[in-house]
Design an enzyme around this catalytic site. Sequence first.
Site, mmCIF file in Angstrom:
data_model
loop_
_atom_site.group_PDB
_atom_site.id
_atom_site.type_symbol
_atom_site.label_atom_id
_atom_site.label_comp_id
_atom_site.label_asym_id
_atom_site.label_seq_id
_atom_site.Cartn_x
_atom_site.Cartn_y
_atom_site.Cartn_z
ATOM 1 N N GLU A 185 0.826 -1.225 0.000
ATOM 2 C CA GLU A 185 0.000 0.000 0.000
ATOM 3 C C GLU A 185 0.854 1.266 0.000
ATOM 4 O O GLU A 185 0.646 2.169 0.815
ATOM 5 C CB GLU A 185 -0.956 -0.028 1.210
ATOM 6 N N ASN A 227 2.022 -4.999 -3.327
ATOM 7 C CA ASN A 227 0.681 -5.447 -2.926
ATOM 8 C C ASN A 227 -0.166 -4.230 -2.555
ATOM 9 O O ASN A 227 0.297 -3.348 -1.831
ATOM 10 C CB ASN A 227 0.839 -6.368 -1.696
ATOM 11 N N HIS A 263 -10.192 -6.339 -1.611
ATOM 12 C CA HIS A 263 -11.208 -6.181 -0.560
ATOM 13 C C HIS A 263 -12.395 -5.482 -1.210
ATOM 14 O O HIS A 263 -12.332 -4.294 -1.514
ATOM 15 C CB HIS A 263 -10.668 -5.326 0.591
ATOM 16 N N GLU A 292 -5.942 -10.903 -0.877
ATOM 17 C CA GLU A 292 -6.755 -10.652 0.331
ATOM 18 C C GLU A 292 -8.240 -10.583 0.007
ATOM 19 O O GLU A 292 -8.980 -9.752 0.553
ATOM 20 C CB GLU A 292 -6.306 -9.340 1.003
ATOM 21 N N ASP A 294 -12.038 -10.582 -0.139
ATOM 22 C CA ASP A 294 -13.305 -10.780 0.569
ATOM 23 C C ASP A 294 -14.334 -9.845 -0.053
ATOM 24 O O ASP A 294 -13.986 -8.878 -0.727
ATOM 25 C CB ASP A 294 -13.191 -10.616 2.096
HETATM 26 O O1 9MR Z 1 -7.150 -8.260 8.747
HETATM 27 C C1 9MR Z 1 -6.231 -7.417 9.400
HETATM 28 C C2 9MR Z 1 -6.787 -6.990 10.743
HETATM 29 O O2 9MR Z 1 -6.837 -8.082 11.625
HETATM 30 C C3 9MR Z 1 -5.955 -5.860 11.325
HETATM 31 O O3 9MR Z 1 -6.559 -5.391 12.512
HETATM 32 C C4 9MR Z 1 -5.830 -4.750 10.291
HETATM 33 C C5 9MR Z 1 -5.038 -3.582 10.834
HETATM 34 O O4 9MR Z 1 -4.734 -2.677 9.830
HETATM 35 O O5 9MR Z 1 -5.188 -5.254 9.133
HETATM 36 C C6 9MR Z 1 -5.976 -6.211 8.486
HETATM 37 O O6 9MR Z 1 -5.334 -6.675 7.321
HETATM 38 C C7 9MR Z 1 -5.049 -5.714 6.311
HETATM 39 C C8 9MR Z 1 -3.828 -6.176 5.562
HETATM 40 O O7 9MR Z 1 -2.769 -6.406 6.439
HETATM 41 C C9 9MR Z 1 -3.421 -5.204 4.473
HETATM 42 N N1 9MR Z 1 -4.520 -4.916 3.605
HETATM 43 C C10 9MR Z 1 -5.774 -4.531 4.232
HETATM 44 C C11 9MR Z 1 -6.166 -5.585 5.271
HETATM 45 C C12 9MR Z 1 -7.529 -5.277 5.874
HETATM 46 O O8 9MR Z 1 -7.471 -4.067 6.590
#
Ligand code: 9MR
Length: 383
Positions: A185, A227, A263, A292, A294
């Site tokens: 990101e 990513n 997402h 990722e 969903d």
């Molecule tokens: O799913 C992850 C969640 O448990 C954490 O609290 C969150 C914190 O930023 O991050 C989520 O995973 C992220 C991933 O690492 C990067 N892309 C976005 C995902 C969803 O926020």
Amino acid sequence: MTKASRVAVAVLAASTLLTIGAQPVQAARTTGTAVAATAGGHGGHASPPLRRVTPRDLRIGAAVAGGGHHLEQDYPDPFTHDRPYRRVLAREFDSVSPENQMKWEFIHPERDRYDFGPADAIVRFARQHGQVVRGHTLLWHSQNPEWLAEGTFTKAELRTILKRHIFAVVGRYRGQIHQWDVANEIFNENGEYRQENIWIRELGPGIVADAFRWAHQADPKAQLFLNDYGVEWPGAKVDAYETLAKQLLADRVPLHGFASQAHLSTRYGAPEQLRGVLQRFDDLGLYTAITELDVRMDLPAGSVPTAEQLTVQAQYYKTVLDACLAVDDCNSFTLWGFTDKYSWVPVFFPAEGAATVMWDDFRPKPAYYTVRQTLADARRNGR
Ligand code: 9MR
């Protein structure tokens, strides 16, 4: 076949794969309750599991819930405490991504202390179950430990901190990681480097190339990825990644792949142009991946999804999978959690939910069956 020669035959392959892309969406006409009934109390024991029907050149993955899970949770760590969860994870998937356990704040909580325990457990689990691991992540603006985010460092110190971290973490799992999300990101929606990223803000964008070089030195076999989310449609962000990828490749930086997190929300249209986006990076000679996925939907508090919502959700999953299957070197397809029980979605989007392919008790939803059918068709058609 080398990546370069695969690119050469990509055009040939595309004509076959187009047929796959045209497979009709498997109808999902049942309600949540009816699906529960038709699944026959499988508790996720749907047969055959996803990994058995997945084309041989594609990995089917899931995020491993746990490790400082989401924000505050009232349940214990899912990966270490929920045995049915572990069984489904082992049976259905042949790739796993630590959802949080390899992020800086968890694996490197103090300047002079690493906590490898939870990540080690996942790598061990993967080995025991014939799975590969996607490492996530090395250079990100978020989930950095306080000592780093709030600390005062010279530029030289910061550079050394990043370099040592990458050698320590990537080196520890050398030879055991399929793909690393090296840079996560790094661009905003306008295609500008994110200034909230401490590394980019303090050291300049050139640090991205260094991170790739260090990761490659630490583990020459891992495929190294860019990513991001919001790259499921063409636009400034995708353009920025394409420009960066070209530059890194021209500079002989060890960049191997570009990934779309995917997402998605049914509030917005399905990503019909994702295939074209992935193809742009495949054309550069890179691997591509969905990392990722969903698909969340509007769910007023206490309500359950309607049959129609579940059908729409299944179609979104299929759109993303079709995009990956249609691109020659899309080699990894990962769901960000496979059960609503541990999904990050309702925590971060209170009015939305039901984003994964299984209910809380691991019974499959229509999206699960659609993904499985699409994978099986692709495998049968020689993908
Ligand atoms: O799913 C992850 C969640 O448990 C954490 O609290 C969150 C914190 O930023 O991050 C989520 O995973 C992220 C991933 O690492 C990067 N892309 C976005 C995902 C969803 O926020």
